[in-house]
Structures are given as C-alpha cells and as structure tokens.
Design a protein around this motif. Structure first.
Motif, PDB file in Angstrom:
ATOM      1  N   PRO A  28       0.840  -1.199   0.000  1.00  0.00           N
ATOM      2  CA  PRO A  28       0.000   0.000   0.000  1.00  0.00           C
ATOM      3  C   PRO A  28       0.877   1.252   0.000  1.00  0.00           C
ATOM      4  O   PRO A  28       2.039   1.208   0.390  1.00  0.00           O
ATOM      5  N   GLY A  29       0.312   2.346  -0.455  1.00  0.00           N
ATOM      6  CA  GLY A  29       1.063   3.590  -0.511  1.00  0.00           C
ATOM      7  C   GLY A  29       1.767   3.780  -1.834  1.00  0.00           C
ATOM      8  O   GLY A  29       2.803   4.443  -1.908  1.00  0.00           O
ATOM      9  N   GLU A  46       2.126   7.161   6.325  1.00  0.00           N
ATOM     10  CA  GLU A  46       1.109   6.232   6.816  1.00  0.00           C
ATOM     11  C   GLU A  46       0.312   5.723   5.625  1.00  0.00           C
ATOM     12  O   GLU A  46      -0.055   6.501   4.746  1.00  0.00           O
ATOM     13  N   THR A  47       0.049   4.430   5.568  1.00  0.00           N
ATOM     14  CA  THR A  47      -0.696   3.882   4.437  1.00  0.00           C
ATOM     15  C   THR A  47      -2.103   3.418   4.827  1.00  0.00           C
ATOM     16  O   THR A  47      -2.839   2.947   3.974  1.00  0.00           O
ATOM     17  N   VAL A  48      -2.471   3.581   6.069  1.00  0.00           N
ATOM     18  CA  VAL A  48      -3.813   3.201   6.498  1.00  0.00           C
ATOM     19  C   VAL A  48      -4.796   4.244   5.976  1.00  0.00           C
ATOM     20  O   VAL A  48      -4.547   5.441   6.040  1.00  0.00           O
ATOM     21  N   ARG A  49      -5.910   3.746   5.435  1.00  0.00           N
ATOM     22  CA  ARG A  49      -6.942   4.645   4.920  1.00  0.00           C
ATOM     23  C   ARG A  49      -8.298   3.966   5.058  1.00  0.00           C
ATOM     24  O   ARG A  49      -8.382   2.800   5.407  1.00  0.00           O
ATOM     25  N   TYR A  74     -11.101   0.883   8.462  1.00  0.00           N
ATOM     26  CA  TYR A  74      -9.806   1.289   7.931  1.00  0.00           C
ATOM     27  C   TYR A  74      -8.941   0.073   7.618  1.00  0.00           C
ATOM     28  O   TYR A  74      -9.141  -1.002   8.169  1.00  0.00           O
ATOM     29  N   CYS A  76      -5.112  -1.184   5.025  1.00  0.00           N
ATOM     30  CA  CYS A  76      -4.078  -0.864   4.029  1.00  0.00           C
ATOM     31  C   CYS A  76      -4.445  -1.609   2.756  1.00  0.00           C
ATOM     32  O   CYS A  76      -4.660  -2.821   2.793  1.00  0.00           O
ATOM     33  N   ASP A  79      -2.993   0.202  -4.273  1.00  0.00           N
ATOM     34  CA  ASP A  79      -3.582   1.305  -5.031  1.00  0.00           C
ATOM     35  C   ASP A  79      -3.946   0.918  -6.454  1.00  0.00           C
ATOM     36  O   ASP A  79      -4.760   1.563  -7.087  1.00  0.00           O
TER      37      ASP A  79
END
Length: 152
Positions: A28-29, A46-49, A74, A76, A79
C-alpha cells in the motif's frame, strides 16, 4: 613452489550451484518497486486509509458489534487494479483468466519483476532449475488479535 592455475585448484572442475537473487514488491502507498518502498519508509508515510467503497459499504457493517465495525472501517490497500494484468504473458488462457485469484496474479507479476531485477537473461534462468520463494504475512490468528487488543 609454484602457484596453481585455476584449473588445478580443488573443486575448480566441479559445477557449483549459484543463487541469482532478485527482489520485487507491492505494498500500500503506491509502492511498486524497491525504490518506492525505500521512499515510503524514509518519508514515514502512513498507508492506512478508509476501506475503498468497492470493497464494502459501511452500512453492511451495521449488524456487527461496534468494536468490530470500527476496526473494519480502515485498512491498508493496494492502489492498483489487482484485476488488471496480461494473462497471456503468463500462459493463462482466456477461459482460466477470470478465475485466477488476484493474489496469484500479483505473485506472478512480482515474481517476474524479481527475475528482471536480477539483470540476468531469462534464457539462462529458464534453462536451469528455478525456484521461487515468496513471503506473505499470514492472516492474524485469534491469539494475535487478542494480543493486539491488549496492547491497544
């Protein structure tokens, strides 16, 4: 006393196995390479969303206990579109392609990139034995979840 030539050295005539190591990753990220992983780590991003809408609607979690629903809000997530790949490149026919698990697709892509990362011609690697080693974090067990709740 004379120096031995390479052909006279012990074991020189024997074929010795050689490890050709390559690496690749997806995280992630927007991490699609080792360089982008390094950049993410150095930036301490931070990659948590929030869970993407295409995964599930938050309304679907209404019947769950509040603590569980809050944890599922929430996470990770990669994308990229995990369904976008070229099955023909990996020898997967059109009938099988829709049934291939997205994790298998990603593993195939990342394994190929790891081979490319070795900068060794594929013909050399293919003609000899090739082994693939992949690491994946297993899903959290109940014991792990309990330990995380105690820490949290």
């Amino acid at each position: 006393m004379h120096a031995q030539s390479p052909a006279e050295e012990p074991g020189a005539a024997q074929d010795e196995p050689v490890a050709i190591v390559g690496a690749a990753c997806r995280f992630p990220g927007e991490v699609r390479s080792l360089t982008s992983l390094w950049r993410l780590l150095m930036a301490r991003r931070e990659t948590v969303r929030e869970v993407p809408a295409e995964r599930w609607e938050q309304a679907e979690l209404a019947g769950l206990p509040a603590q569980v629903a809050a944890r599922l809000r929430y996470g990770c997530f990669l994308d990229d579109d995990v369904y976008a790949y070229e099955p023909e490149f990996f020898g997967i026919n059109a009938q099988e392609a829709p049934w291939v698990d997205p994790e298998h697709r990603l593993l195939s892509e990342v394994a190929w990139e790891a081979v490319e990362h070795t900068r060794d011609p594929m013909q050399v690697i293919i003609r000899d034995a090739m082994h693939q080693c992949a690491g994946k974090r297993p899903p959290a067990s109940k014991d792990t979840q309990v330990a995380e709740q105690r820490r949290g």
